[in-house]
Scaffold this motif. Structure first.
Motif, PDB file in Angstrom:
ATOM      1  N   ARG A 175       0.636  17.252 116.125  1.00 37.52           N
ATOM      2  CA  ARG A 175       1.500  16.981 117.266  1.00 37.52           C
ATOM      3  C   ARG A 175       1.967  15.547 117.190  1.00 37.52           C
ATOM      4  N   ASP A 232       3.316  23.583 113.693  1.00 35.89           N
ATOM      5  CA  ASP A 232       2.317  24.569 113.278  1.00 35.89           C
ATOM      6  C   ASP A 232       2.715  25.174 111.935  1.00 35.89           C
ATOM      7  N   TYR A 256       7.758  15.063 122.418  1.00 36.86           N
ATOM      8  CA  TYR A 256       6.731  15.612 121.539  1.00 36.86           C
ATOM      9  C   TYR A 256       7.330  16.557 120.509  1.00 36.86           C
ATOM     10  N   SER A 305      -1.837  22.103 111.626  1.00 34.23           N
ATOM     11  CA  SER A 305      -0.984  21.714 112.749  1.00 34.23           C
ATOM     12  C   SER A 305      -1.084  20.219 113.012  1.00 34.23           C
ATOM     13  N   GLN A 361       5.408  19.618 118.398  1.00 32.13           N
ATOM     14  CA  GLN A 361       4.259  20.392 117.954  1.00 32.13           C
ATOM     15  C   GLN A 361       4.634  21.113 116.673  1.00 32.13           C
TER      16      GLN A 361
END
Length: 121
Positions: free
Chosen positions: A19, A84, A80, A17, A82
């Protein structure tokens, strides 16, 4: 002067992951739709995700849907992404983009300098 500064790119293993962040300045951030795009080596820049002014509506490309999440903090002028379950095919330079106005589907007119994401074992 409009400025978009991305950060957070790195080398990460498959399945990992990251960010990404984008610091916006020079305009009233809360009034504009925002987006993330990416460009892999030898390929055209492609859409990743967009978000409305209030942050409660998002659209994702099929390739990242259910793995990536776009969000925004209007109080701090931040965008942002994120990411994953990263895959090698997610390797690209990721760009933050400012909308032409509040609508998510009327295009984007300003881009950051990009941040490199590399997914490799």
């Amino acid at each position: 002067q409009v400025q978009l500064v991305e950060s957070g790119g790195a080398l990460v293993q498959p399945g990992g992951s990251l960010r990404l962040s984008c610091a916006a300045s020079g305009f009233t951030f809360r009034d504009y739709a925002m987006a993330w795009y990416r460009q892999a080596p030898g390929k055209e820049r492609e859409f990743v995700a967009n978000i409305n002014t209030g942050g409660d509506a998002q659209t994702y490309s099929n390739s990242v849907d259910k793995r990536f999440t776009i969000s925004r903090d209007n109080a701090n002028n931040m965008l942002y992404l994120q990411m994953d379950s990263l895959k090698p095919e997610d390797t690209a330079v990721y760009y933050c983009a400012k909308g032409r106005d509040s609508a998510r589907f009327r295009g984007f007119d300003t881009w950051g300098q990009g941040t490199q994401v590399t997914v490799s074992s």
